[in-house]
Design a protein around this motif. Structure first.
Motif, mmCIF file in Angstrom:
data_model
loop_
_atom_site.group_PDB
_atom_site.id
_atom_site.type_symbol
_atom_site.label_atom_id
_atom_site.label_comp_id
_atom_site.label_asym_id
_atom_site.label_seq_id
_atom_site.Cartn_x
_atom_site.Cartn_y
_atom_site.Cartn_z
ATOM 1 N N ASP A 169 2.822 25.460 -25.797
ATOM 2 C CA ASP A 169 3.224 24.553 -24.725
ATOM 3 C C ASP A 169 2.223 23.413 -24.597
ATOM 4 O O ASP A 169 1.062 23.523 -24.985
ATOM 5 N N LEU A 170 2.729 22.306 -24.038
ATOM 6 C CA LEU A 170 1.881 21.151 -23.744
ATOM 7 C C LEU A 170 1.881 20.893 -22.242
ATOM 8 O O LEU A 170 2.922 21.014 -21.580
ATOM 9 N N ALA A 171 0.717 20.520 -21.726
ATOM 10 C CA ALA A 171 0.610 20.141 -20.310
ATOM 11 C C ALA A 171 0.917 18.653 -20.202
ATOM 12 O O ALA A 171 0.022 17.816 -20.065
ATOM 13 N N TRP A 172 2.191 18.326 -20.231
ATOM 14 C CA TRP A 172 2.620 16.933 -20.355
ATOM 15 C C TRP A 172 2.055 16.059 -19.233
ATOM 16 O O TRP A 172 1.446 15.013 -19.507
ATOM 17 N N LEU A 173 2.247 16.462 -18.002
ATOM 18 C CA LEU A 173 1.811 15.666 -16.858
ATOM 19 C C LEU A 173 0.527 16.179 -16.221
ATOM 20 O O LEU A 173 -0.001 15.535 -15.315
ATOM 21 N N SER A 182 3.162 10.357 -21.485
ATOM 22 C CA SER A 182 4.398 10.941 -20.961
ATOM 23 C C SER A 182 5.123 9.962 -20.058
ATOM 24 O O SER A 182 6.359 9.841 -20.099
ATOM 25 N N LEU A 183 4.388 9.239 -19.231
ATOM 26 C CA LEU A 183 5.009 8.237 -18.366
ATOM 27 C C LEU A 183 5.578 7.078 -19.176
ATOM 28 O O LEU A 183 6.633 6.532 -18.840
ATOM 29 N N VAL A 257 6.308 9.089 -8.454
ATOM 30 C CA VAL A 257 7.198 10.239 -8.336
ATOM 31 C C VAL A 257 6.715 11.414 -9.175
ATOM 32 O O VAL A 257 6.785 12.566 -8.732
ATOM 33 N N MET A 258 6.190 11.144 -10.367
ATOM 34 C CA MET A 258 5.949 12.215 -11.323
ATOM 35 C C MET A 258 4.540 12.779 -11.264
ATOM 36 O O MET A 258 4.340 13.983 -11.485
ATOM 37 N N THR A 259 3.541 11.960 -10.997
ATOM 38 C CA THR A 259 2.155 12.454 -11.038
ATOM 39 C C THR A 259 1.383 12.186 -9.759
ATOM 40 O O THR A 259 0.352 12.830 -9.522
ATOM 41 N N GLY A 260 1.827 11.251 -8.952
ATOM 42 C CA GLY A 260 1.069 10.894 -7.759
ATOM 43 C C GLY A 260 -0.281 10.288 -8.052
ATOM 44 O O GLY A 260 -1.158 10.239 -7.193
ATOM 45 N N GLY A 261 -0.463 9.802 -9.279
ATOM 46 C CA GLY A 261 -1.750 9.219 -9.676
ATOM 47 C C GLY A 261 -2.642 10.173 -10.450
ATOM 48 O O GLY A 261 -3.635 9.756 -11.033
ATOM 49 N N THR A 267 -3.521 8.370 -13.862
ATOM 50 C CA THR A 267 -2.284 7.580 -13.840
ATOM 51 C C THR A 267 -2.182 6.714 -12.587
ATOM 52 O O THR A 267 -1.081 6.291 -12.218
ATOM 53 N N VAL A 268 -3.309 6.465 -11.935
ATOM 54 C CA VAL A 268 -3.308 5.533 -10.803
ATOM 55 C C VAL A 268 -3.168 4.116 -11.348
ATOM 56 O O VAL A 268 -4.004 3.660 -12.127
#
Length: 313
Positions: A169-173, A182-183, A257-261, A267-268
Motif C-alpha cells: 500500500d501507499l500512503a497517498w495523502l 496525489s493532488l 478538501v483532501m488534506t487540509g494542508g 500541501t499548504v
C-alpha cells in the motif's frame, strides 16, 4: 379640370431638408451608438459591482486592519510585515510553485497527447470526447471527495488495486513524499477535458496537405509531431501554458478538501493560507494583502511571459 395635391411636410422632414443628408446620417449614427451603449450599461454595471469594486476594495483592505467587528483601521504596511514574518508564508509559496511545476510536467503534456490520439480516431470520436470531458462537468468538491476515497489507505480503490497485484500500500495523502503529486493527479484529471477539446480544435485547423507532404518525405510519427503538429499549434500551446500556470497557482479546492494542508504543512498553498487568515484567524486585512501579492505576482509574470513569447515569435 385638374386638381393639385398639396402635401404638408412633417417637421422632421423639413429639418432634414434644411440640414442636409450628412447631418441626418450623423443623427442616425448617434442614435445607433446610444442604443448600443444602452445595452452595454448592464454589463458595465455588473463589471463595476462584481469585478472592479472588489479589486479596489481588496487593495484598500490590504492596508487596513479589518475583522468586521471593529471599525477598519489604517495600518499601512503592517499586514505585509505580518505575512513575511509568518513561517508558513514561504512554505505556502514553495508548495504552490511545486504544485505548479508538477502540474506542468504531468498535466500539460497529457491533454495534448490525448487530443492527438482522439484526432487520429476513425470511429466513436464523439463518445470518447464525451468521456474525456465528463470530469469537467463534475463539481470540484465532488471530484475531490471522490478521489479522496480512491486514496483511502484502507478500502480505497488504488490501494485495493495494489494489493490485488501483490504490491504494498501507499500512503497517498498521508505522506509528505506523495501528497502533492496525489493532488496534482486529481487536478489534472478534473481539468483535462477542457484543455483536450481546445487542442482538438487547434489540431482540426492544420491542413492535411502538410501531413501528406511529410509522409511523402518519409517522416515518422515523431517527426510529423515535431515539425508539423507542434509548430502549427504553437500559439495555442503558449496560451494554454500561461492559462495553466495562472490556474495552478490558485489551487485551493484539492488541498482544502483532501488534506487540509497536511501532512506537516506539505500541501499548504497560497490560497489555503489566505483562507486561514480570513476565516480562521478573522484577519481579513492580512488575507487581502496576500491576495494582492498573488495578484501582482501573476500579473507581472503574465506580462513578462507575453512579452517574451511575442518577441520570440
Amino acid at each position: 379640370m385638374s386638381t393639385t395635391t398639396i402635401r404638408v411636410r412633417a417637421p422632421s422632414e423639413v429639418d432634414d431638408a434644411r440640414t442636409g443628408p450628412a447631418t441626418g446620417r450623423l443623427r442616425r449614427r448617434i442614435a445607433d451608438n446610444l442604443t448600443a451603449y444602452g445595452f452595454l450599461c448592464a454589463a458595465l454595471v455588473c463589471f463595476a459591482l462584481f469585478s472592479w469594486y472588489p479589486i479596489i476594495r481588496g487593495i484598500l483592505l490590504s492596508f487596513q486592519q479589518v475583522n468586521f467587528v471593529t471599525a477598519p483601521e489604517w495600518v499601512g504596511w503592517q499586514n505585509f510585515a505580518t505575512l513575511f514574518a509568518d513561517p508558513l508564508f514561504g512554505v505556502a509559496w514553495r508548495n504552490t510553485l511545486l504544485f505548479t511545476g508538477l502540474a506542468l510536467v504531468v498535466g500539460f503534456a497529457i491533454p495534448f497527447a490525448v487530443a492527438i490520439v482522439l484526432n487520429e480516431l476513425r470511429h466513436a470520436k464523439a463518445y470518447f470526447r464525451m468521456v474525456v470531458y465528463l470530469p469537467v462537468m463534475l463539481p470540484p468538491v465532488v471530484v475531490a471527495i471522490l478521489w479522496k476515497w480512491f486514496y483511502d489507505p484502507g478500502p480505497g480503490l488504488f490501494n485495493s488495486m495494489l494489493r490485488a497485484v501483490g504490491l504494498p500500500d501507499l500512503a497517498w495523502l498521508d505522506s509528505t513524499d506523495t501528497s502533492m503529486l496525489s493532488l496534482v493527479l486529481v487536478a489534472t484529471w478534473a481539468a483535462m477535458g477542457s484543455a483536450t477539446l481546445i487542442y482538438l480544435a487547434a489540431l482540426a485547423t492544420i491542413p492535411g496537405e502538410l501531413y501528406e507532404a511529410a509522409e511523402l518525405d518519409g517522416a515518422n510519427l515523431w517527426q510529423r509531431l515535431r515539425h508539423v503538429t507542434i509548430p502549427q499549434t504553437r500559439f495555442v500551446l503558449l496560451v494554454m501554458l500561461l492559462m495553466q500556470i495562472v490556474a495552478t497557482m490558485q489551487v485551493f479546492t484539492e488541498p482544502y478538501v483532501m488534506t487540509g494542508g497536511g501532512p506537516e504543512d506539505s500541501t499548504v498553498t497560497v490560497l489555503l493560507l489566505l483562507y486561514r487568515y480570513a476565516f480562521t484567524y478573522n484577519d481579513f486585512g492580512t488575507a487581502s494583502a496576500m491576495s494582492l501579492l498573488l495578484f501582482v505576482f501573476l500579473g507581472g509574470f503574465s506580462a513578462l511571459y507575453l512579452k517574451l513569447t511575442k518577441s520570440g515569435g
